[in-house]
Design a protein around this motif. Sequence first.
Motif, PDB file in Angstrom:
ATOM      1  N   ALA A   1      -9.379   9.848 -10.380  1.00  0.00           N
ATOM      2  CA  ALA A   1      -8.104  10.093  -9.699  1.00  0.00           C
ATOM      3  C   ALA A   1      -7.987  11.557  -9.267  1.00  0.00           C
ATOM      4  N   ARG A   2      -8.427  12.473 -10.115  1.00  0.00           N
ATOM      5  CA  ARG A   2      -8.400  13.903  -9.741  1.00  0.00           C
ATOM      6  C   ARG A   2      -9.294  14.175  -8.542  1.00  0.00           C
ATOM      7  N   LEU A   3     -10.475  13.573  -8.546  1.00  0.00           N
ATOM      8  CA  LEU A   3     -11.387  13.768  -7.418  1.00  0.00           C
ATOM      9  C   LEU A   3     -10.843  13.128  -6.143  1.00  0.00           C
ATOM     10  N   CYS A   4     -10.177  11.978  -6.266  1.00  0.00           N
ATOM     11  CA  CYS A   4      -9.559  11.341  -5.100  1.00  0.00           C
ATOM     12  C   CYS A   4      -8.450  12.226  -4.531  1.00  0.00           C
ATOM     13  N   GLU A   5      -7.646  12.774  -5.397  1.00  0.00           N
ATOM     14  CA  GLU A   5      -6.568  13.672  -4.964  1.00  0.00           C
ATOM     15  C   GLU A   5      -7.141  14.876  -4.211  1.00  0.00           C
ATOM     16  N   LEU A   6      -8.188  15.434  -4.774  1.00  0.00           N
ATOM     17  CA  LEU A   6      -8.811  16.598  -4.153  1.00  0.00           C
ATOM     18  C   LEU A   6      -9.486  16.236  -2.830  1.00  0.00           C
TER      19      LEU A   6
ATOM     20  N   GLN B   1     -15.534   5.046  -0.928  1.00  0.00           N
ATOM     21  CA  GLN B   1     -14.584   4.855   0.172  1.00  0.00           C
ATOM     22  C   GLN B   1     -13.467   3.895  -0.231  1.00  0.00           C
ATOM     23  N   LEU B   2     -13.832   2.801  -0.891  1.00  0.00           N
ATOM     24  CA  LEU B   2     -12.817   1.847  -1.341  1.00  0.00           C
ATOM     25  C   LEU B   2     -11.875   2.478  -2.360  1.00  0.00           C
ATOM     26  N   ARG B   3     -12.435   3.243  -3.279  1.00  0.00           N
ATOM     27  CA  ARG B   3     -11.593   3.881  -4.304  1.00  0.00           C
ATOM     28  C   ARG B   3     -10.661   4.913  -3.675  1.00  0.00           C
ATOM     29  N   LEU B   4     -11.145   5.662  -2.723  1.00  0.00           N
ATOM     30  CA  LEU B   4     -10.302   6.650  -2.057  1.00  0.00           C
ATOM     31  C   LEU B   4      -9.191   5.957  -1.265  1.00  0.00           C
ATOM     32  N   LYS B   5      -9.497   4.836  -0.620  1.00  0.00           N
ATOM     33  CA  LYS B   5      -8.462   4.085   0.110  1.00  0.00           C
ATOM     34  C   LYS B   5      -7.387   3.579  -0.850  1.00  0.00           C
ATOM     35  N   ARG B   6      -7.808   3.092  -2.031  1.00  0.00           N
ATOM     36  CA  ARG B   6      -6.821   2.647  -3.032  1.00  0.00           C
ATOM     37  C   ARG B   6      -5.938   3.808  -3.464  1.00  0.00           C
ATOM     38  N   HIS B   7      -6.501   4.983  -3.548  1.00  0.00           N
ATOM     39  CA  HIS B   7      -5.737   6.156  -3.951  1.00  0.00           C
ATOM     40  C   HIS B   7      -4.722   6.545  -2.870  1.00  0.00           C
ATOM     41  N   VAL B   8      -5.149   6.515  -1.615  1.00  0.00           N
ATOM     42  CA  VAL B   8      -4.283   6.949  -0.515  1.00  0.00           C
ATOM     43  C   VAL B   8      -3.198   5.930  -0.234  1.00  0.00           C
ATOM     44  N   TYR B   9      -3.562   4.645  -0.275  1.00  0.00           N
ATOM     45  CA  TYR B   9      -2.588   3.617   0.077  1.00  0.00           C
ATOM     46  C   TYR B   9      -2.056   2.997  -1.177  1.00  0.00           C
TER      47      TYR B   9
END
Length: 180
Positions: free
Chosen positions: A106-111, A172-180
């Motif tokens: 989650a921290r890496l996705c935020e960054l 990419q999928l994990r980052l999309k889950r984080h953003v949306y």
Amino acid sequence: QQATPTPMDYSRFDKIGDDDDDDDDAEQSVFSELGEALDSSREALRRKVESLLETTATDLATKSALAYFVAVQWREPGSACNHGRHVEIIQLLSRWPFLAEETSTARLCELASERFEEKDNSTALCLVEAINTLEACRRYDGALAFFKAICPPQSTRAEAMRDEYAKQTFGQLRLKRHVY
């Protein structure tokens, strides 16, 4: 005639307090030793990620370990995938299991989201690669099991996993889950 034992000097313990300063010094020493083993481009990436994590990581150990992981797992320039760095990745995730926890991802996705917003795509892509690695390892029962399956792939399923990993689908999928 029996010698009298010399009294024990306990004065060296007078300076011991309740704080964990020695532990912090030991952690800093470990991370600085590890950082010295990186080549110059990986070290530059590690330093950049560590400074960017100032706002998201709660402690020195987490911040340093995440930054070091991002730098170590980063694929070689010109390489299609980082699976050639699987030994280092497995060692890091074994040494610091908290890296594989959801809070680290989650921290890496935020960054990564922040870096994309700031148009710092090269750093953002390095972060997505790290997220991809963590997600793939989490999805397939850990780093050892995942990399054992894909390096080299022994089945069509393992080949498909390796292709998904090389395309950074997990990240990419994990980052999309984080953003949306």
